[in-house]
Design a protein around this motif. Structure first.
Motif, PDB file in Angstrom:
ATOM      1  N   SER B 181       0.828  -1.199   0.000  1.00 31.83           N
ATOM      2  CA  SER B 181       0.000   0.000   0.000  1.00 31.83           C
ATOM      3  C   SER B 181       0.870   1.261   0.000  1.00 31.83           C
ATOM      4  N   ALA B 182       1.910   1.255   0.826  1.00 40.56           N
ATOM      5  CA  ALA B 182       2.821   2.409   0.872  1.00 40.56           C
ATOM      6  C   ALA B 182       3.600   2.536  -0.434  1.00 40.56           C
ATOM      7  N   GLY B 183       3.977   1.394  -1.011  1.00 40.62           N
ATOM      8  CA  GLY B 183       4.753   1.423  -2.247  1.00 40.62           C
ATOM      9  C   GLY B 183       3.946   1.925  -3.432  1.00 40.62           C
ATOM     10  N   TYR B 184       2.680   1.537  -3.487  1.00 42.91           N
ATOM     11  CA  TYR B 184       1.805   1.966  -4.589  1.00 42.91           C
ATOM     12  C   TYR B 184       1.199   3.349  -4.339  1.00 42.91           C
ATOM     13  N   HIS B 185       1.332   3.863  -3.137  1.00 42.83           N
ATOM     14  CA  HIS B 185       0.618   5.089  -2.752  1.00 42.83           C
ATOM     15  C   HIS B 185      -0.881   4.926  -2.987  1.00 42.83           C
ATOM     16  N   ARG B 186      -1.378   3.764  -2.608  1.00 45.15           N
ATOM     17  CA  ARG B 186      -2.802   3.467  -2.725  1.00 45.15           C
ATOM     18  C   ARG B 186      -3.264   2.874  -1.393  1.00 45.15           C
ATOM     19  N   SER B 187      -4.530   3.030  -1.072  1.00 44.20           N
ATOM     20  CA  SER B 187      -5.048   2.441   0.168  1.00 44.20           C
ATOM     21  C   SER B 187      -5.071   0.921   0.038  1.00 44.20           C
ATOM     22  N   PRO B 188      -5.063   0.202   1.164  1.00 46.46           N
ATOM     23  CA  PRO B 188      -5.191  -1.259   1.088  1.00 46.46           C
ATOM     24  C   PRO B 188      -6.421  -1.688   0.279  1.00 46.46           C
ATOM     25  N   ALA B 189      -7.534  -0.975   0.428  1.00 43.21           N
ATOM     26  CA  ALA B 189      -8.749  -1.357  -0.305  1.00 43.21           C
ATOM     27  C   ALA B 189      -8.575  -1.169  -1.812  1.00 43.21           C
ATOM     28  N   GLU B 190      -7.824  -0.146  -2.203  1.00 45.65           N
ATOM     29  CA  GLU B 190      -7.625   0.076  -3.644  1.00 45.65           C
ATOM     30  C   GLU B 190      -6.822  -1.056  -4.280  1.00 45.65           C
ATOM     31  N   ILE B 191      -5.957  -1.672  -3.500  1.00 44.40           N
ATOM     32  CA  ILE B 191      -5.208  -2.824  -4.021  1.00 44.40           C
ATOM     33  C   ILE B 191      -6.066  -4.086  -3.911  1.00 44.40           C
ATOM     34  N   ALA B 192      -6.757  -4.221  -2.782  1.00 42.06           N
ATOM     35  CA  ALA B 192      -7.573  -5.417  -2.546  1.00 42.06           C
ATOM     36  C   ALA B 192      -8.683  -5.560  -3.583  1.00 42.06           C
ATOM     37  N   GLN B 193      -9.140  -4.449  -4.149  1.00 41.14           N
ATOM     38  CA  GLN B 193     -10.268  -4.514  -5.085  1.00 41.14           C
ATOM     39  C   GLN B 193      -9.949  -5.354  -6.324  1.00 41.14           C
ATOM     40  N   PHE B 194      -8.668  -5.516  -6.626  1.00 38.30           N
ATOM     41  CA  PHE B 194      -8.297  -6.333  -7.781  1.00 38.30           C
ATOM     42  C   PHE B 194      -8.555  -7.823  -7.527  1.00 38.30           C
ATOM     43  N   PHE B 195      -8.708  -8.199  -6.260  1.00 34.63           N
ATOM     44  CA  PHE B 195      -8.690  -9.621  -5.895  1.00 34.63           C
ATOM     45  C   PHE B 195     -10.024 -10.091  -5.313  1.00 34.63           C
ATOM     46  N   ASP B 196     -10.305 -11.388  -5.512  1.00 33.66           N
ATOM     47  CA  ASP B 196     -11.481 -11.987  -4.880  1.00 33.66           C
ATOM     48  C   ASP B 196     -11.245 -12.179  -3.391  1.00 33.66           C
ATOM     49  N   THR B 197     -10.067 -12.687  -3.055  1.00 34.81           N
ATOM     50  CA  THR B 197      -9.734 -12.921  -1.647  1.00 34.81           C
ATOM     51  C   THR B 197      -8.350 -12.364  -1.358  1.00 34.81           C
ATOM     52  N   VAL B 198      -8.197 -11.884  -0.129  1.00 33.35           N
ATOM     53  CA  VAL B 198      -6.967 -11.206   0.277  1.00 33.35           C
ATOM     54  C   VAL B 198      -6.533 -11.730   1.638  1.00 33.35           C
ATOM     55  N   TYR B 199      -5.293 -12.196   1.708  1.00 37.56           N
ATOM     56  CA  TYR B 199      -4.702 -12.614   2.984  1.00 37.56           C
ATOM     57  C   TYR B 199      -3.799 -11.498   3.489  1.00 37.56           C
TER      58      TYR B 199
END
Lengths: 354, 354
Positions: B181-199
């Motif tokens: 999240s810090a590396g992409y400068h995006r919120s965790p949710a903005e990255i998680a949205q790409f995925f069905d499931t997130v660990y």
């Protein structure tokens, strides 16, 4: 519902059940100070506990795991992996058959074969009726769902001998081995010697944080340790639960004979209460079931009343039986029970069926 | 050996690695006071954490589990159980393929198919070379064993779209999603949205006791919860780890941008040290690998010297590479790293290759 019951419990100030109304702060305190950490289950307090348990049970090795649901199917599959069968013989009330969503079958490819009758202990005759070459015989001592009944040591010896003569492993579900030890007036090692592998638990009668050990031969335990890793139980640090177990075990073991005597005294006191029966009539370990002549609904009202009016905590719900006018509850005799006179316990039970 | 290293570490007073030299007492303190207990994973602080994580990741539901080794294979098998394939596509460095004793295959009947090359990230072309109808695509962000490299968000979108167009689930190994999240400068949710499931994990960058969550659709999470029970992860109380995670998460998330900046500054400072290279050259998340021009034996001596003479703790052993004169170490940039100037880190690295 869950939250309502939790809130009612939190407001109570007394209980005679098990080790009583412990708070999360009480439980954190059981971890103690200056704990030496393990690394993924190796070293530190985890290694110390494993050594202590192996010695206590008279086995070459032991491994610490987070839960019995992880430990027992893994142990049984290790037995099956070196034998020609995937079948495990067990009592109809076996925890694996009733409370683990068939993990033994789904994860480990085992087949559970219930032997004997649900209403009584396994007998040698039940085993002799089995023809197939099973991998293991699992016995639970004491048999929790029968109020903590146990076979005589002679019966026990005959049953495990039958299994071993047929190349089956004998596995002990010793979730309450500490209690069985008090009931048999034998050391844990004297009971464990009948079995190839022994599972023991730390969060029930011992009163520690969740966790358990399996003890047995070096090669079996090394394999169980591999399964612990596969099952996700080899956490980065297992030390909180292991430290808690070490801190609580000695005191709990020392108290077991007193808990046994107290169980007998409670059963005696309850004899005079109409509508209350004890199962077994004479406790065989520091636990028992009560059959209460009351409906489930009325029972729950009485328990709620006791909690709200007297701040006294008992089982919020009772188990239903085949008789709608009779319910069942289980008393684990622990350090909290010792703080209550048998007559007081009998009085509370009388109020619960009023 | 393990005990010797542990003793040397215990005698050290400083470190720049991750969250530093935490003691078991420090870790117990992260549980905090007045914790509301769960009962077998239901209610209390466990439910609170699951709700918080579901919201943070923008998913309908989340479940808390003791470990990633329990969580990820269980999640992938749930995806496979509703599809026609048991195959999961992943990078050759996938944790499941390398560190879990083939639990995915042994317990869950999954087949892992490595795509692409070990030395670089997965590309869309690697995926397009796959013909079989796999059940899921697993991506790890950041890719730990490549020093924390990550694809561009466009590449990421193309890869998960490829998977979803083929009815595969997209699963994120987000052990370090907070760092991603810090590396992409995006919120965790903005990255998680790409995925069905997130660990996501709580004991690494977050610095809590061991534990993790899987977030995703209600029906998938309900099934993962059943597998948690089968795998032995639904302990009588999961509250210590969950409380620790809740207490540490907010602070760690707030610190992630500073950790990212610090990672970039360290890589810059190291540019001037001969014999030290950073992988990747410009960190993409608050972590990096260093390639050190020194033999493994000499490295270990230098690390020991630093610990004994300066009471400064660094990696006791380095990972060997194909070049006997080059070793690799991994720096997780955490709260302890922030307390050390980039120049100081560079100086220590210079001493390690001396």
């Amino acid at each position: 519902m869950l939250d309502e019951i939790a809130a009612r419990r939190a407001a109570c100030t007394d209980s005679f059940h098990g080790n009583g109304l412990t708070t999360t702060a009480d439980m954190v305190a059981t971890i103690g100070a200056d704990v030496e950490a393990d690394t993924y289950g190796d070293g530190g307090v985890v290694a110390d506990l494993e050594k202590e348990i192996a010695e206590l049970l008279g086995k070459p090795a032991a491994v610490y795991l987070p839960s019995g649901t992880m430990a027992q199917p893994a142990t049984l599959r290790v037995h099956a992996d070196t034998r020609s069968s995937r079948t495990v013989l067990w009592h109809p009330y076996c925890h694996l058959a009733r409370h683990e969503l068939e993990a033994y079958a789904q994860l480990h490819g085992l087949v559970g074969r219930a032997v004997g009758e649900q209403s009584r202990l396994i007998t040698l005759a039940d085993l002799e009726a089995v023809a197939e070459p099973a991998a293991a015989l699992l016995l639970e001592l004491p048999q929790r769902d029968l109020g903590g009944q146990m076979p005589s040591l002679d019966d026990l010896f005959a049953q495990v001998s039958w299994a071993r003569d047929r190349n089956m492993a004998a596995h002990l579900d010793g979730a309450r081995l500490w209690e069985a030890s008090a009931g048999y007036h034998r050391s844990p090692a004297e009971i464990a010697q009948f079995f190839d592998t022994v599972y023991v638990s730390f969060y029930k009668g011992v009163g520690a944080l969740p966790g358990c050990c399996v003890a047995g031969p070096e090669d079996v335990i090394a394999q169980v340790k591999e399964w612990r890793r596969r099952l996700g139980g080899t956490l980065y640090g297992l030390w909180p639960g292991a430290a808690s177990a070490r801190n609580k075990l000695t005191g709990a073991l020392a108290e077991m004979p007193a808990r046994m005597d107290h169980a007998l005294a409670i059963a005696k006191a309850v004899e005079d209460v109409p509508g209350v029966r004890t199962v077994p009539a004479v406790p065989q370990a520091p636990m028992m079931h009560f059959l209460l002549s009351v409906s489930a609904g009325r029972y729950a009202e009485n328990a709620k009343e006791l909690a709200e009016a007297d701040k006294f905590w008992v089982w919020p719900k009772a188990m239903e039986t085949e008789d709608p006018d009779v319910v069942r509850v289980e008393l684990a005799v622990g350090s909290a029970t010792l703080r209550h006179d048998p007559a007081e316990v009998a009085n509370i039970l009388a109020r619960l069926i009023a």
